[in-house]
Design a protein around this motif. Structure first.
Motif: not given
Length: 159
Positions: A20-24, A27-29
């Motif tokens: 989940h954190a990697l997906a964020l 996405q540019g976080l």
């Protein structure tokens, strides 16, 4: 930059939090990551038979590092920098201490997705962290493979 603490215990559930954190991040976080593992305190038997608190502490650190190996591998493969922290104590309260010590802005933690009755009877680390945390908590529910296969079957049904 946002600092995200991810609770990791070596389980698939905790790896869901890493994903989940990697997906964020993908996405540019803009975020830095802290992988956190909490070990149970030594038992009275271990304290009496070992008589070396440094040896017990070293074993806890080694166990924590071992349990974070899969999470570290995911972050390494993604090229995301991170730091690690291993604590000893009650899981929920130690995670809250780790949040404060690391200066994290949020925590990501996996959950079993138990129903309300099961959670009330068994207790839930993720719920306890959500209650005690001084920062926002993201609880990542584990995807049930049966749910995915049910969805696939529904798509295969002709109109």
């Amino acid at each position: 930059m946002l600092k995200i603490l991810i609770a990791v215990d070596g389980s698939e559930l905790s790896l869901d939090g890493v994903h989940h954190a990697l997906a964020l991040v993908r996405q540019g976080l803009k975020a830095s990551i802290v992988l956190a593992n909490v070990q149970e305190p030594a038992t009275l038997y271990e304290l009496v038979t070992t008589r070396d608190p440094d040896l017990i502490a070293a074993a806890s650190l080694e166990a924590g590092d071992h349990l974070m190996a899969s999470a570290r591998a995911l972050l390494d493969a993604a090229g995301v920098a991170y730091e690690t922290d291993v604590g000893v104590g009650d899981v929920a309260h130690t995670l809250v201490d780790m949040i404060e010590r690391s200066g994290s802005d949020m925590i990501v933690i996996g959950a079993k997705g138990q129903g309300a009755i099961s959670s009330a009877l068994l207790g839930s680390v993720s719920q306890e962290v959500a209650h005690a945390s001084p920062v926002p908590v993201t609880i990542v529910k584990h995807a049930d493979p049966r749910d995915a296969s049910d969805g696939d079957m529904a798509e295969d049904v002709p109109d």
